[in-house]
Design an enzyme around this catalytic site. Structure first.
Site, short mmCIF file in Angstrom:
data_model
loop_
_atom_site.label_atom_id
_atom_site.label_comp_id
_atom_site.label_asym_id
_atom_site.label_seq_id
_atom_site.Cartn_x
_atom_site.Cartn_y
_atom_site.Cartn_z
N THR A 20 0.84 -1.20 0.00
CA THR A 20 0.00 0.00 0.00
C THR A 20 0.87 1.25 0.00
O THR A 20 0.61 2.21 -0.73
CB THR A 20 -0.93 0.00 1.23
OG1 THR A 20 -1.75 -1.18 1.21
CG2 THR A 20 -1.83 1.22 1.23
N GLN A 57 -6.44 -1.76 -2.52
CA GLN A 57 -5.59 -0.66 -2.07
C GLN A 57 -4.78 -0.07 -3.22
O GLN A 57 -3.97 -0.76 -3.84
CB GLN A 57 -4.62 -1.12 -0.97
CG GLN A 57 -5.29 -1.65 0.28
CD GLN A 57 -5.34 -3.16 0.30
OE1 GLN A 57 -5.75 -3.79 -0.66
NE2 GLN A 57 -4.92 -3.74 1.43
N GLN A 112 -10.33 2.73 -3.13
CA GLN A 112 -9.89 2.33 -1.79
C GLN A 112 -8.51 2.93 -1.50
O GLN A 112 -7.60 2.84 -2.33
CB GLN A 112 -9.83 0.81 -1.68
CG GLN A 112 -9.43 0.31 -0.29
CD GLN A 112 -9.57 -1.19 -0.13
OE1 GLN A 112 -10.26 -1.84 -0.91
NE2 GLN A 112 -8.94 -1.74 0.88
N ASP A 113 -8.39 3.57 -0.33
CA ASP A 113 -7.10 4.12 0.13
C ASP A 113 -6.58 5.25 -0.78
O ASP A 113 -5.39 5.30 -1.10
CB ASP A 113 -6.03 3.02 0.23
CG ASP A 113 -6.32 2.03 1.35
OD1 ASP A 113 -7.35 2.19 2.03
OD2 ASP A 113 -5.52 1.12 1.55
N ASP A 129 -12.17 3.35 3.16
CA ASP A 129 -11.04 3.87 3.95
C ASP A 129 -10.22 4.88 3.15
O ASP A 129 -8.99 4.88 3.18
CB ASP A 129 -10.12 2.72 4.39
CG ASP A 129 -10.84 1.65 5.17
OD1 ASP A 129 -11.91 1.94 5.75
OD2 ASP A 129 -10.36 0.50 5.21
N ARG A 154 -14.02 4.08 10.40
CA ARG A 154 -13.92 2.87 11.23
C ARG A 154 -12.52 2.80 11.82
O ARG A 154 -11.55 3.33 11.26
CB ARG A 154 -14.25 1.61 10.41
CG ARG A 154 -13.37 1.37 9.19
CD ARG A 154 -13.75 0.06 8.51
NE ARG A 154 -12.93 -0.22 7.35
CZ ARG A 154 -12.73 -1.44 6.86
NH1 ARG A 154 -13.29 -2.49 7.44
NH2 ARG A 154 -11.97 -1.62 5.80
N TRP A 176 -9.19 1.67 12.36
CA TRP A 176 -8.12 0.83 11.80
C TRP A 176 -7.17 0.36 12.91
O TRP A 176 -6.70 -0.78 12.91
CB TRP A 176 -7.38 1.63 10.74
CG TRP A 176 -6.28 0.91 10.03
CD1 TRP A 176 -6.17 -0.43 9.82
CD2 TRP A 176 -5.13 1.50 9.43
NE1 TRP A 176 -5.02 -0.70 9.11
CE2 TRP A 176 -4.37 0.46 8.85
CE3 TRP A 176 -4.68 2.81 9.30
CZ2 TRP A 176 -3.17 0.69 8.19
CZ3 TRP A 176 -3.50 3.05 8.62
CH2 TRP A 176 -2.75 2.00 8.08
#
Length: 534
Positions: free
Chosen positions: A298, A328, A350-351, A372, A440, A442
Site C-alpha cells: 500500500t 488498495q 480504496q485508500d 477507507d 472505522r 483501523w
C-alpha cells in the site's frame, strides 16, 4: 521519638522539594515498566531532591528516547542483514515489504536521533510528532507484510521489533509528561519549535509565490509540449535533487503546466521545502495505477509520494486509476512534516489519500474514494474541503476515514472542519444501495473529529462502522460537533464508549489548526488561507 523525628524530616523534604517528587515521571509509571527499567540508566529513574525538576525530566526523557533509538538501530541492522542474504521466496513479495521496512527504520532513526539530542526540550508538539511518526513507521512495516497475507513472516525480528514499539510507547508517555506545551508567543515564528528555532522552510516570499505564481519565478518548469525545462515531473524532481546538493534548504519551486502526466513521482526526505504549483485542479493531473493486487505494498502504490519536510502543493490533481477491483491503490501519500495541500484534488477508490504520518494541512481540496479513502496516522486537518463518496463494488460499504493511531499518547488524528461530505456523481443515483459511514477504527486508538461540516443524507444513521467485533470501541476517540445536513443527526449514532457528541466549543478547540497542529507557527507565512480556531 526517633520515628517522629524521621517522619518530620521526611515531611519537610517533601514540602521543600515537593515539585520534584510529585512531577518527576519514573519507569514505574510507563506503559511497559520492565522494559524501561531494563534499558534506561537506573540513576535516571530516581527523583533527586537537590537537582532541578526540569533537568531531571529532560534527562529521563532523553534517556528513554536514546534507548528507543538504540533499539531502532538493532532492528535496522537485523533487517539489513536479511536483505544482504537475499534469500526470498519466488514471488519476491517479502523483498518488496522488507525494502519498505528498511526505509521506515532509517527514517525513525533520524527522527529519534534528532529528538534525543536536541539541546533544549521546548515544544511537546515537535517531539510527540517525531515519536508518533516512528510508531507509524513500525506499524506500516508490519502492514506491508499483511498486504501480502504474510503477517507471520519469519524474516522479521518480531521480539526486537516488539521491544522497539513498546519503548516508543514509553517515550511517548514520558515526553507527554516531561515537556512543556508550546507557547504561541515565544518566538517571532509564532511558536517555539525544536531547539527554539523557527522552521527553516518559512520564507517571507512564499505568500507572493502562491499569489502571483504564473511560471515566473519558478526554479524549474515542467511542460509536456517542450516549452519548459523538462517534459516529466520525475525528471524535474531528480534535477532539483541534484541542484540542491550542498546548497542549503531554501524554498525550491517547480511549476507544472497543464497536462496529464502519467508517472509515479517521489519527493524524498532529503528534498525539503519543495513547492509544486500547477495550472489548476483537473488541469495539471498526475496519474498512475500501481496497486497491491499487482505486487506493490500500500505504501509503495502511491502515484505521488512526498517525504520532504515543508512540502507545498497547489492547483493540482493526484489520481490512481487502478479502480475499485484492485483494492488498495493510493493516489497521494504524504509523510512530510508540515506539508500543505491547497486547492488540490485526490482521486481514487480504496485508500485514495494516505496521510501516513507527521503534521499535514489540506485546504479547499477535493477528495474522492470508497473504502477507507482517507487513512493513515498523521496529525491532519482538512479545512473547507469537499469529500466525495464514490460508487464501490457490490457488497462493499463506504468508509470515509480509517485513522491509524495505535498509542494513546500519540498526537495524531484526523479533523474534518468546515467541509462538505456528499455523494459523487456516480454514487448519487444509487446511494441507497450502499452504506456510507464516516469512518472505522483501523487501529486501537483511532481518532477522528468532524466539526461544523455539512453531512449529506448518504451517511448511515449509525455514523460509524466497527472494524472487527468490538476492537477499539472503548479506546478510540470519534467526535462530532455542530454539523448540519441530512446525515448529521446524532440521535441514531453508535453508542460506543469512544464515540462523543461534542457539546462545547472548549472541547472542539482542542482539534483546531492552532491546538492540534500548532499551525499558527508555520501556515501563515505560506499565504494559504486558514481558520485558526473553531
Amino acid at each position: 521519638m526517633k520515628f517522629l523525628y524521621c517522619f518530620l524530616l521526611f515531611s519537610l523534604l517533601v514540602i521543600i522539594h515537593g515539585r520534584s517528587f510529585n512531577n518527576f515521571m519514573s519507569c514505574s509509571q510507563t506503559p511497559y515498566p520492565d522494559l524501561c527499567f531494563h534499558y534506561i540508566n537506573p540513576n535516571d529513574n530516581i527523583p533527586t531532591a537537590d537537582i532541578d525538576e526540569t533537568y531531571l525530566n529532560t534527562r529521563f526523557r532523553n534517556s528513554a528516547v536514546q534507548a528507543t533509538l538504540n533499539q531502532a538501530r538493532k532492528v535496522h541492522d537485523h533487517l539489513r542483514s536479511i536483505m544482504d542474504l537475499g534469500s526470498f521466496d519466488d514471488d519476491n513479495r517479502n523483498k518488496v515489504a522488507l525494502i519498505d521496512c528498511l526505509e521506515f527504520y532509517e527514517d525513525s532513526i533520524a527522527k529519534l536521533n534528532r529528538s534525543a539530542f536536541s539541546s533544549t526540550i521546548v515544544n511537546s508538539i515537535d517531539h510527540l510528532t517525531m515519536l508518533s511518526a516512528s510508531l507509524a513507521n513500525h506499524q506500516t512495516c508490519l502492514d506491508g507484510f499483511r498486504d501480502f497475507d504474510n503477517s507471520n513472516n519469519f524474516f522479521l525480528p518480531i521480539q526486537i521489533m516488539s521491544n522497539f514499539s513498546k519503548l516508543v510507547s514509553n517515550s511517548l508517555a514520558i515526553t507527554k509528561a516531561a515537556v512543556a506545551p508550546a507557547s504561541s508567543s515565544s518566538t517571532s515564528c509564532g511558536q517555539p519549535l525544536l531547539d527554539g528555532l523557527c522552521p527553516e522552510w518559512v520564507y517571507d516570499d512564499d505568500k507572493t509565490l502562491l499569489r502571483d505564481m504564473v511560471g515566473k519565478g519558478a526554479d524549474m518548469v515542467v511542460a509536456q509540449d517542450g516549452s519548459g525545462d523538462f517534459r516529466t515531473i520525475s525528471e524535474a524532481v531528480a534535477a532539483a535533487e541534484e541542484a540542491r546538493k550542498g546548497s542549503g534548504s531554501e524554498r525550491f519551486v517547480i511549476y507544472v503546466k497543464g497536462g496529464i502526466y502519467k508517472e509515479n513521482v517521489v519527493i524524498k526526505k532529503s528534498m525539503k521545502n519543495v513547492m509544486m504549483i500547477g495550472d489548476g485542479m483537473d488541469r495539471t493531473i498526475i496519474t498512475a495505477m500501481k496497486n497491491v493486487q499487482d505486487g506493490s505494498t500500500t505504501f509503495q502504490s502511491a502515484t505521488f509520494a512526498v517525504a520532504g519536510e515543508g512540502f507545498i502543493a497547489k492547483d493540482m490533481t493526484f489520481e490512481n486509476t487502478a479502480g475499485p477491483e484492485k483494492h488498495q491503490a493510493v493516489a497521494l501519500r504524504s509523510n512530510a512534516d508540515r506539508s500543505i495541500f491547497y486547492r488540490c484534488s485526490f482521486k481514487g477508490y480504496q485508500d485514495t489519500l494516505y496521510a501516513h504520518s507527521n503534521r499535514q494541512f489540506y485546504r479547499e481540496c477535493h477528495i474522492y474514494g470508497t473504502v477507507d479513502f482517507i487513512f493513515g496516522d498523521g496529525a491532519v486537518v482538512f479545512q473547507n474541503c469537499n469529500i466525495f463518496v464514490r460508487k464501490p463494488m457490490m457488497n462493499q460499504k463506504n468508509t470515509i476515514t480509517a485513522q491509524g493511531r495505535s498509542d494513546p499518547n500519540e498526537n495524531t488524528g484526523f479533523v474534518i472542519h468546515n467541509s462538505v461530505i456528499k455523494a459523487a456523481p456516480d454514487l448519487k443515483p444509487v446511494q441507497g444501495l450502499y452504506g456510507t459511514y464516516l469512518g472505522r477504527p483501523w487501529k486501537a486508538y483511532s481518532r477522528t473529529v468532524i466539526m461544523k461540516s455539512y453531512l449529506d443524507g448518504l451517511i448511515e444513521p449509525a455514523g460509524w462502522l466497527p472494524w472487527a467485533g468490538d476492537f477499539g470501541l472503548r479506546t478510540i476517540y470519534y467526535g462530532e460537533f455542530m454539523n448540519i445536513g441530512g446525515g448529521a443527526n446524532t440521535k441514531g449514532r453508535v453508542r460506543w464508549p469512544g464515540y462523543h457528541v461534542m457539546t462545547s466549543a472548549t472541547e472542539a478547540e482542542g482539534f483546531t489548526v492552532e491546538s492540534f497542529l500548532g499551525g499558527r507557527g508555520w501556515i501563515p507565512t505560506t499565504g494559504v488561507p486558514f481558520v485558526n480556531g473553531v
